[in-house]
Design a protein around this motif. Structure first.
Motif, PDB file in Angstrom:
ATOM      1  N   UNK A 146       0.824  -1.214   0.000  1.00  0.00           N
ATOM      2  CA  UNK A 146       0.000   0.000   0.000  1.00  0.00           C
ATOM      3  C   UNK A 146       0.859   1.266   0.000  1.00  0.00           C
ATOM      4  N   UNK A 147       2.028   1.247   0.658  1.00  0.00           N
ATOM      5  CA  UNK A 147       2.906   2.419   0.645  1.00  0.00           C
ATOM      6  C   UNK A 147       3.418   2.701  -0.767  1.00  0.00           C
ATOM      7  N   UNK A 148       3.777   1.647  -1.462  1.00  0.00           N
ATOM      8  CA  UNK A 148       4.253   1.821  -2.833  1.00  0.00           C
ATOM      9  C   UNK A 148       3.123   2.404  -3.687  1.00  0.00           C
ATOM     10  N   UNK A 149       1.909   1.920  -3.473  1.00  0.00           N
ATOM     11  CA  UNK A 149       0.746   2.434  -4.202  1.00  0.00           C
ATOM     12  C   UNK A 149       0.489   3.895  -3.847  1.00  0.00           C
ATOM     13  N   UNK A 150       0.597   4.244  -2.553  1.00  0.00           N
ATOM     14  CA  UNK A 150       0.400   5.622  -2.096  1.00  0.00           C
ATOM     15  C   UNK A 150       1.399   6.582  -2.721  1.00  0.00           C
ATOM     16  N   UNK A 151       2.583   6.081  -3.012  1.00  0.00           N
ATOM     17  CA  UNK A 151       3.628   6.939  -3.572  1.00  0.00           C
ATOM     18  C   UNK A 151       3.173   7.576  -4.877  1.00  0.00           C
ATOM     19  N   UNK A 152       2.301   6.904  -5.600  1.00  0.00           N
ATOM     20  CA  UNK A 152       1.805   7.439  -6.864  1.00  0.00           C
ATOM     21  C   UNK A 152       0.535   8.251  -6.713  1.00  0.00           C
ATOM     22  N   UNK A 153       0.023   8.370  -5.483  1.00  0.00           N
ATOM     23  CA  UNK A 153      -1.210   9.118  -5.247  1.00  0.00           C
ATOM     24  C   UNK A 153      -0.951  10.619  -5.371  1.00  0.00           C
ATOM     25  N   UNK A 154      -2.026  11.371  -5.452  1.00  0.00           N
ATOM     26  CA  UNK A 154      -1.942  12.815  -5.643  1.00  0.00           C
ATOM     27  C   UNK A 154      -1.201  13.572  -4.555  1.00  0.00           C
ATOM     28  N   UNK A 155      -1.477  13.294  -3.293  1.00  0.00           N
ATOM     29  CA  UNK A 155      -0.862  14.044  -2.190  1.00  0.00           C
ATOM     30  C   UNK A 155      -0.358  13.065  -1.125  1.00  0.00           C
ATOM     31  N   UNK A 156       0.765  12.365  -1.381  1.00  0.00           N
ATOM     32  CA  UNK A 156       1.253  11.370  -0.416  1.00  0.00           C
ATOM     33  C   UNK A 156       1.720  12.037   0.878  1.00  0.00           C
ATOM     34  N   UNK A 157       1.579  11.299   1.970  1.00  0.00           N
ATOM     35  CA  UNK A 157       1.961  11.810   3.286  1.00  0.00           C
ATOM     36  C   UNK A 157       2.720  10.739   4.055  1.00  0.00           C
ATOM     37  N   UNK A 158       3.517  11.188   4.997  1.00  0.00           N
ATOM     38  CA  UNK A 158       4.239  10.266   5.870  1.00  0.00           C
ATOM     39  C   UNK A 158       3.356   9.764   7.019  1.00  0.00           C
ATOM     40  N   UNK A 159       2.170  10.321   7.167  1.00  0.00           N
ATOM     41  CA  UNK A 159       1.272   9.949   8.261  1.00  0.00           C
ATOM     42  C   UNK A 159       0.961   8.468   8.302  1.00  0.00           C
ATOM     43  N   UNK A 160       0.840   7.847   7.141  1.00  0.00           N
ATOM     44  CA  UNK A 160       0.526   6.413   7.128  1.00  0.00           C
ATOM     45  C   UNK A 160       1.670   5.586   7.719  1.00  0.00           C
ATOM     46  N   UNK A 161       2.904   6.085   7.619  1.00  0.00           N
ATOM     47  CA  UNK A 161       4.040   5.370   8.206  1.00  0.00           C
ATOM     48  C   UNK A 161       3.959   5.389   9.730  1.00  0.00           C
ATOM     49  N   UNK A 162       3.459   6.499  10.282  1.00  0.00           N
ATOM     50  CA  UNK A 162       3.286   6.583  11.734  1.00  0.00           C
ATOM     51  C   UNK A 162       2.259   5.553  12.205  1.00  0.00           C
ATOM     52  N   UNK A 163       1.152   5.452  11.492  1.00  0.00           N
ATOM     53  CA  UNK A 163       0.133   4.461  11.846  1.00  0.00           C
ATOM     54  C   UNK A 163       0.658   3.044  11.734  1.00  0.00           C
ATOM     55  N   UNK A 164       1.422   2.786  10.696  1.00  0.00           N
ATOM     56  CA  UNK A 164       2.028   1.476  10.475  1.00  0.00           C
ATOM     57  C   UNK A 164       2.958   1.108  11.628  1.00  0.00           C
ATOM     58  N   UNK A 165       3.814   2.068  12.020  1.00  0.00           N
ATOM     59  CA  UNK A 165       4.761   1.805  13.114  1.00  0.00           C
ATOM     60  C   UNK A 165       4.033   1.558  14.425  1.00  0.00           C
ATOM     61  N   UNK A 166       2.995   2.346  14.683  1.00  0.00           N
ATOM     62  CA  UNK A 166       2.259   2.163  15.935  1.00  0.00           C
ATOM     63  C   UNK A 166       1.582   0.789  15.948  1.00  0.00           C
ATOM     64  N   UNK A 167       0.954   0.405  14.852  1.00  0.00           N
ATOM     65  CA  UNK A 167       0.319  -0.915  14.787  1.00  0.00           C
ATOM     66  C   UNK A 167       1.356  -2.018  14.976  1.00  0.00           C
ATOM     67  N   UNK A 168       2.519  -1.863  14.360  1.00  0.00           N
ATOM     68  CA  UNK A 168       3.594  -2.841  14.564  1.00  0.00           C
ATOM     69  C   UNK A 168       3.983  -2.922  16.026  1.00  0.00           C
ATOM     70  N   UNK A 169       4.041  -1.780  16.699  1.00  0.00           N
ATOM     71  CA  UNK A 169       4.332  -1.754  18.131  1.00  0.00           C
ATOM     72  C   UNK A 169       3.282  -2.491  18.942  1.00  0.00           C
ATOM     73  N   UNK A 170       2.027  -2.339  18.551  1.00  0.00           N
ATOM     74  CA  UNK A 170       0.943  -3.047  19.250  1.00  0.00           C
ATOM     75  C   UNK A 170       1.123  -4.556  19.104  1.00  0.00           C
ATOM     76  N   UNK A 171       1.546  -5.000  17.926  1.00  0.00           N
ATOM     77  CA  UNK A 171       1.807  -6.430  17.746  1.00  0.00           C
ATOM     78  C   UNK A 171       2.957  -6.894  18.640  1.00  0.00           C
TER      79      UNK A 171
END
Length: 187
Positions: A146-171
């Protein structure tokens, strides 16, 4: 199983539990900091992006030492160290090109590290507490795509990486809790 082998293997869940608690705490703090700076790729967000895989390398080194001391599998951990080390270099270069490039590199890392995490969790199943790691590896692989797909989106943001890291931490937290329960049952 002789007493020395049993005592050595009993130390693995304790070491992993501590490591997983630290990884949760790090991911939570890192995610909050990145989320606060996710709008632009500045010096702070770039530093945070480089620190995360560096921390992953350090955690894998601790994990390798524990695995080697107890006769556990270290090969997937060495792969993780190599992948995360290369990711630091790739992210440093990508940061000079903008958020889409960072998302592509992070996505590739999430896919490869996710596969390694899935394999490591599967190999360690008998230690207990590894199902969250197996699921996390699968989620990481999908998130990377999904990150690779987001890279081609109109207005990509680093915010999704924060959510990803937090979810990984929860695991990692879930795994630490499961390991704590398993350690108490074995005592």
């Amino acid at each position: 199983m002789d007493a020395a082998v049993a005592a050595a293997s009993a130390g693995v869940p304790v070491t992993l539990r501590k490591l997983y608690f630290v990884r949760f705490a790090f991911a939570a703090v890192w995610a909050a900091l990145l989320f606060a700076t996710a709008g632009a790729l500045g010096p702070l967000s770039t530093t945070l992006l480089l620190v995360y895989p560096l921390f992953d390398v350090a955690a894998a080194v601790v994990d390798v030492r524990s695995a080697k001391a107890n006769g556990g599998p270290a090969v997937p951990l060495y792969a993780n160290i190599a992948i995360s080390s290369l990711t630091v270099l790739a992210l440093a270069l990508a940061a000079t090109s903008g958020i889409p490039a960072v998302l592509r590199v992070w996505g590739a890392w999430a896919v490869t590290a996710g596969i390694v995490q899935l394999v490591t969790g599967a190999v360690r199943r008998r230690l207990g507490g590894q199902w969250p790691m197996i699921v996390s590896g699968a989620v990481s692989t999908l998130a990377g795509i999904s990150f690779v797909t987001q890279a081609g989106a109109g207005d990509p943001s680093l915010g999704s990486l924060a959510g990803y890291a937090f979810l990984g931490g929860v695991f990692f937290l879930a795994s630490a809790v499961r390991l704590a329960r398993g350690t108490r049952r074995r005592s």
